[in-house]
Write a protein that holds these residues in place. Structure first.
Motif, PDB file in Angstrom:
ATOM      1  N   ASP A 187     -53.687 -34.596 -47.610  1.00  0.00           N
ATOM      2  CA  ASP A 187     -52.700 -34.924 -48.830  1.00  0.00           C
ATOM      3  C   ASP A 187     -53.610 -35.983 -49.544  1.00  0.00           C
ATOM      4  O   ASP A 187     -53.636 -37.242 -49.152  1.00  0.00           O
ATOM      5  CB  ASP A 187     -51.463 -35.757 -48.095  1.00  0.00           C
ATOM      6  N   ASP A 192     -49.924 -42.536 -42.920  1.00  0.00           N
ATOM      7  CA  ASP A 192     -49.961 -42.353 -44.352  1.00  0.00           C
ATOM      8  C   ASP A 192     -51.177 -43.245 -44.869  1.00  0.00           C
ATOM      9  O   ASP A 192     -51.743 -42.925 -45.790  1.00  0.00           O
ATOM     10  CB  ASP A 192     -48.782 -42.465 -45.034  1.00  0.00           C
ATOM     11  N   HIS A 225     -54.971 -42.457 -46.600  1.00  0.00           N
ATOM     12  CA  HIS A 225     -55.258 -42.684 -47.979  1.00  0.00           C
ATOM     13  C   HIS A 225     -56.017 -43.920 -48.483  1.00  0.00           C
ATOM     14  O   HIS A 225     -56.504 -44.060 -49.296  1.00  0.00           O
ATOM     15  CB  HIS A 225     -53.930 -42.713 -48.758  1.00  0.00           C
TER      16      HIS A 225
END
Length: 217
Positions: free
Chosen positions: A44, A173, A177
């Protein structure tokens, strides 16, 4: 913000990687389209910088496959092919922006920031949350008008959270990132960064929701 850079020209890729890293982006780099397609299909990313002239799998095909699979990541296309028809083909394939080579790396950084902002629902270059103001282009943070000194990693964590106002962001997450693939990862360091941000910005600046993650207070 984590960015995928797909560029087979190593000299250019190194310049872009240095510029993006200096601007606070976390950069993963691949040199061929097949490997880049797979990485973009399984990780992602917040944005992609995509060269069209890639070996093994052309950049345009990479982009078409992502869009066909429902991948909505913002994509900035870079290409030595600068004709209007090629720009149209790139945009019709699903590119969000298009730049012809040669270019200035500063413009790439600025356009990438704009893509990430728009994807997160922000139009202004400066992010605000109550008395907290983040100017990503300047790398500056203020609270009630007073400048706050943050480390590079603290700034990455804060930026990611501020791009997602009202949303709960899991620790996993955040790790995905704010660290590149080759960097060592430790969930305990995220807790340390959040604790430091609370001390600097105010204890209610970031809320912890047990078992879920973090949210701007």
């Amino acid at each position: 913000m984590r960015v995928l850079l797909l560029e087979d020209d190593l000299e250019l890729a190194n310049r872009l990687r240095e510029a993006l890293s200096s601007a606070g982006f976390v950069v993963d780099h691949e040199t061929d389209g097949d490997a880049g397609w797979y990485l973009g299909d399984t990780v992602d990313f917040d944005a992609v910088v995509l060269d069209l002239g890639l070996p093994r799998l052309p950049g345009l095909e990479v982009l078409k496959r992502w869009r066909s699979a429902g991948r909505a990541v913002p994509v900035l296309v870079l290409s030595a092919r600068g004709t209007w028809s090629e720009r149209v083909a790139g945009l019709n394939a699903g590119a969000d922006d298009y730049m012809s080579k040669p270019f200035q790396t500063e413009e790439v950084v600025a356009r990438l920031r704009a893509l990430v902002r728009r994807a997160s629902g922000h139009s202004a270059a400066v992010l605000r949350h109550g008395d907290l103001v983040l100017d990503a282009s300047a790398g500056s943070v203020t609270v009630r008008g007073q400048p706050i000194e943050l480390t590079a990693q603290e700034l990455k964590v804060l930026s990611y959270l501020m791009h997602r106002p009202g949303r709960v962001v899991s620790q996993a997450d955040l790790i995905e990132h704010v660290y590149a693939a080759e960097e060592p990862r430790d969930s305990n360091t995220i807790e340390v960064f959040v604790a430091r941000l609370r001390r600097k910005l105010g204890k209610d600046a970031i809320r912890t929701l047990r078992g879920m993650g973090y949210r701007m207070g």
